[in-house]
Motif scaffolding. Sequence first.
Motif, PDB file in Angstrom:
ATOM      1  N   TRP A 113      -4.228   1.846  -4.200  1.00  0.00           N
ATOM      2  CA  TRP A 113      -3.222   2.734  -4.608  1.00  0.00           C
ATOM      3  C   TRP A 113      -1.823   2.727  -4.774  1.00  0.00           C
ATOM      4  O   TRP A 113      -1.344   1.669  -4.155  1.00  0.00           O
ATOM      5  CB  TRP A 113      -3.663   4.142  -3.934  1.00  0.00           C
ATOM      6  N   TRP A 160       1.616  -1.687  -4.410  1.00  0.00           N
ATOM      7  CA  TRP A 160       0.474  -1.468  -4.117  1.00  0.00           C
ATOM      8  C   TRP A 160       0.153  -1.241  -2.929  1.00  0.00           C
ATOM      9  O   TRP A 160       0.603  -2.099  -2.112  1.00  0.00           O
ATOM     10  CB  TRP A 160      -0.474  -2.401  -5.161  1.00  0.00           C
ATOM     11  N   PRO A 188      -6.415   3.245  -9.513  1.00  0.00           N
ATOM     12  CA  PRO A 188      -7.233   2.845 -10.486  1.00  0.00           C
ATOM     13  C   PRO A 188      -8.553   2.958 -10.241  1.00  0.00           C
ATOM     14  O   PRO A 188      -8.975   3.111  -9.074  1.00  0.00           O
ATOM     15  CB  PRO A 188      -6.754   1.579 -10.679  1.00  0.00           C
ATOM     16  N   GLU A 220       2.265  -1.951 -12.768  1.00  0.00           N
ATOM     17  CA  GLU A 220       1.937  -0.742 -12.368  1.00  0.00           C
ATOM     18  C   GLU A 220       0.808  -0.148 -13.060  1.00  0.00           C
ATOM     19  O   GLU A 220       0.066   0.843 -12.738  1.00  0.00           O
ATOM     20  CB  GLU A 220       3.121   0.149 -12.671  1.00  0.00           C
ATOM     21  N   LEU A 266      -2.588   0.894 -14.834  1.00  0.00           N
ATOM     22  CA  LEU A 266      -3.895   1.510 -13.950  1.00  0.00           C
ATOM     23  C   LEU A 266      -5.099   1.315 -14.757  1.00  0.00           C
ATOM     24  O   LEU A 266      -6.068   1.037 -13.670  1.00  0.00           O
ATOM     25  CB  LEU A 266      -3.688   3.112 -13.783  1.00  0.00           C
ATOM     26  N   GLU A 267      -5.415   1.114 -15.892  1.00  0.00           N
ATOM     27  CA  GLU A 267      -6.921   1.089 -16.307  1.00  0.00           C
ATOM     28  C   GLU A 267      -7.134   0.055 -17.097  1.00  0.00           C
ATOM     29  O   GLU A 267      -7.034   0.091 -18.327  1.00  0.00           O
ATOM     30  CB  GLU A 267      -7.075   2.324 -16.932  1.00  0.00           C
ATOM     31  N   ALA A 312      -6.001  -1.759 -13.462  1.00  0.00           N
ATOM     32  CA  ALA A 312      -5.023  -2.565 -12.678  1.00  0.00           C
ATOM     33  C   ALA A 312      -5.127  -3.941 -12.863  1.00  0.00           C
ATOM     34  O   ALA A 312      -6.596  -4.403 -12.581  1.00  0.00           O
ATOM     35  CB  ALA A 312      -4.823  -2.223 -11.276  1.00  0.00           C
TER      36      ALA A 312
END
Length: 159
Positions: free
Chosen positions: A23, A35, A89, A107, A109-110, A112
């Motif tokens: 996260w 992270w 993610p 940074e 996420l989808e 990561a």
Amino acid sequence: MQALGGMESELHSWKQKGVISLWRYTENPKAFGGWHLSANDAGIESLLELLRVLQSAPGSHRTITITQPSTRLLQVPNFQQGRAKWVAPSKLQLQVSPDALAWDFPEGLEPAQFTVGTSYLPALIHGLEGIPRGEGDYAIGSSVRGKLRLCFWWWLDAA
């Protein structure tokens, strides 16, 4: 040629085990930027195995499933008593780069995406191995803008 086939076979036959949480906090990046990672014992063993396989197949990648951190796990870093805003993610694409100095953990996420060079592998492996021993609260990686560091936290959950 047979060795390459063996590496590819190992890479494709690797199966994730355990729980892995990753996260980022969305506030106060100077204090809690980067992270944050923790995992149960099976998740750590799984990540260590994947790194070994990826190191044998530079440039290849695998995507792992991420479990959102629990309320209890967020109390380990204790940012705002575990109530700080965060994002996680659902997937992480992991790659070991043939460039020894590579560290790319943006940074996004989808999924990561994390690309690590071999010069960072000993610190990454050491950080992962420390989680089951209750070690953490430190970060590794590049502090170059846009390439976030990785902070390790011990695992509290019995998930």
